[in-house]
Design a protein around this motif. Structure first.
Motif, PDB file in Angstrom:
ATOM      1  N   ARG A 138       0.803  -1.220   0.000  1.00 21.82           N
ATOM      2  CA  ARG A 138       0.000   0.000   0.000  1.00 21.82           C
ATOM      3  C   ARG A 138       0.840   1.278   0.000  1.00 21.82           C
ATOM      4  O   ARG A 138       0.278   2.371   0.082  1.00 21.82           O
ATOM      5  CB  ARG A 138      -0.918   0.011   1.230  1.00 21.82           C
ATOM      6  CG  ARG A 138      -1.928  -1.115   1.296  1.00 21.82           C
ATOM      7  CD  ARG A 138      -2.995  -0.980   0.240  1.00 21.82           C
ATOM      8  NE  ARG A 138      -3.681   0.284   0.331  1.00 21.82           N
ATOM      9  CZ  ARG A 138      -4.698   0.516   1.181  1.00 21.82           C
ATOM     10  NH1 ARG A 138      -5.107  -0.441   1.995  1.00 21.82           N
ATOM     11  NH2 ARG A 138      -5.309   1.684   1.197  1.00 21.82           N
ATOM     12  N   LEU A 139       2.163   1.160  -0.063  1.00 18.54           N
ATOM     13  CA  LEU A 139       3.005   2.349   0.055  1.00 18.54           C
ATOM     14  C   LEU A 139       3.534   2.767  -1.306  1.00 18.54           C
ATOM     15  O   LEU A 139       4.025   1.940  -2.079  1.00 18.54           O
ATOM     16  CB  LEU A 139       4.167   2.066   1.006  1.00 18.54           C
ATOM     17  CG  LEU A 139       4.746   3.264   1.770  1.00 18.54           C
ATOM     18  CD1 LEU A 139       3.687   3.924   2.620  1.00 18.54           C
ATOM     19  CD2 LEU A 139       5.912   2.813   2.649  1.00 18.54           C
ATOM     20  N   ARG A 140       3.429   4.064  -1.603  1.00 23.63           N
ATOM     21  CA  ARG A 140       3.903   4.592  -2.880  1.00 23.63           C
ATOM     22  C   ARG A 140       5.398   4.922  -2.847  1.00 23.63           C
ATOM     23  O   ARG A 140       6.034   5.031  -3.904  1.00 23.63           O
ATOM     24  CB  ARG A 140       3.139   5.879  -3.229  1.00 23.63           C
ATOM     25  CG  ARG A 140       1.637   5.717  -3.417  1.00 23.63           C
ATOM     26  CD  ARG A 140       1.038   7.051  -3.827  1.00 23.63           C
ATOM     27  NE  ARG A 140      -0.409   7.035  -3.876  1.00 23.63           N
ATOM     28  CZ  ARG A 140      -1.131   6.635  -4.916  1.00 23.63           C
ATOM     29  NH1 ARG A 140      -0.515   6.203  -6.005  1.00 23.63           N
ATOM     30  NH2 ARG A 140      -2.448   6.655  -4.881  1.00 23.63           N
ATOM     31  N   LEU A 141       5.957   5.143  -1.656  1.00 24.95           N
ATOM     32  CA  LEU A 141       7.338   5.582  -1.500  1.00 24.95           C
ATOM     33  C   LEU A 141       8.090   4.585  -0.627  1.00 24.95           C
ATOM     34  O   LEU A 141       7.471   3.812   0.105  1.00 24.95           O
ATOM     35  CB  LEU A 141       7.392   6.965  -0.832  1.00 24.95           C
ATOM     36  CG  LEU A 141       6.570   8.082  -1.455  1.00 24.95           C
ATOM     37  CD1 LEU A 141       6.582   9.311  -0.552  1.00 24.95           C
ATOM     38  CD2 LEU A 141       7.127   8.443  -2.816  1.00 24.95           C
ATOM     39  N   PRO A 142       9.422   4.615  -0.660  1.00 21.75           N
ATOM     40  CA  PRO A 142      10.173   3.811   0.303  1.00 21.75           C
ATOM     41  C   PRO A 142       9.772   4.203   1.733  1.00 21.75           C
ATOM     42  O   PRO A 142       9.442   5.365   1.998  1.00 21.75           O
ATOM     43  CB  PRO A 142      11.631   4.187   0.012  1.00 21.75           C
ATOM     44  CG  PRO A 142      11.624   4.644  -1.410  1.00 21.75           C
ATOM     45  CD  PRO A 142      10.305   5.319  -1.609  1.00 21.75           C
ATOM     46  N   ALA A 143       9.798   3.241   2.645  1.00 20.50           N
ATOM     47  CA  ALA A 143       9.279   3.471   3.999  1.00 20.50           C
ATOM     48  C   ALA A 143       9.946   4.655   4.688  1.00 20.50           C
ATOM     49  O   ALA A 143       9.271   5.479   5.322  1.00 20.50           O
ATOM     50  CB  ALA A 143       9.449   2.201   4.832  1.00 20.50           C
TER      51      ALA A 143
END
Length: 246
Positions: A138-143
């Protein structure tokens, strides 16, 4: 304070509690060390022995109260939905800052020599939450990047609300929260949508390899970054759905 606490620890806690009370009661967030000493029933040399100076005392007060807040926050049961937990965490952060403006300003609104331990801990918790979202696809960017984006926005809007004396539930916080959510968290998979197949993942890998070359090499840096994020998201989704990216 536990029964095993030493006299020095009890004195230290007494001074911190006295300073926290004065800080909360002051409309300007200002107080004198003499007022703290009077409230705690200690002499000035005792205060300076434990904290060095007023700034040292303020940092310890903020760290103590923020640490208590984090303990309460982490004591909450998860909702089972990482996105809902994220939204709840944002609202709690803003509410703490607006309810404790002087403490929050000490933590985030003035230059310091590095972050306090509670602030470091809060950021680590945020990174963990972002990694949970990343594992869920669900993440668009690195954490780490997502955590920095969220923290920057949450601190910025909280300090703004403090300066304008707005309420924690001011619509501005919700607008910024929802905008940040849309920027870093992708929507859930649409039922019935085509699956992310190994063939699609291989095609994405080939496209990423071609990014520095040919027509895609003319993309702006921001466009290339966004395209890389989309391609990485395909890989994440493939792993989440059991696909084989090889």
């Amino acid at each position: 304070m536990t029964k095993e606490a030493s006299p020095a620890q009890r004195t230290r806690a007494l001074i911190i509690d006295a300073a926290a009370g004065l800080l909360a009661a002051s409309a300007s967030g200002e107080f004198s060390t003499r007022e703290v000493c009077d409230a705690a029933g200690v002499a000035a040399p005792t205060l300076y022995h434990h904290f060095g100076d007023k700034d040292g005392l303020l940092r310890e007060v903020a760290a103590d109260r923020f640490s208590r807040y984090l303990t309460r926050k982490q004591g909450l049961e998860t909702t089972g939905d990482p996105v809902e937990d994220f939204l709840r965490g944002w609202d709690m952060h803003v509410e703490f800052g607006v309810t404790n403006p002087a403490l929050y300003t000490i933590m985030y609104g003035r230059p310091m020599d590095g972050r306090t331990a509670p602030a470091d801990h809060a950021h680590a918790v945020l990174v963990t939450m972002m990694r949970d979202l990343e594992r869920a696809g669900r993440l668009r960017l690195p954490a780490e990047t997502a955590a920095d984006v969220v923290a920057s926005a949450a601190v910025g809007v909280t300090l703004h609300l403090i300066r304008t004396r707005a309420a924690a539930d001011d619509h501005l916080s919700a607008i910024v929260r929802d905008a940040v959510t849309a920027a870093v968290i992708s929507p859930p998979a649409v039922p019935g949508a085509p699956p992310v197949t190994p063939r699609l993942v291989r095609a994405a890998a080939r496209l990423e390899a071609e990014l520095p070359h040919g027509p895609v090499g003319t993309l702006r840096a921001s466009e290339t970054t966004l395209l890389r994020e989309w391609l990485a998201q395909l890989s994440v989704l493939s792993r989440a759905t059991g696909g084989d990216p090889s």
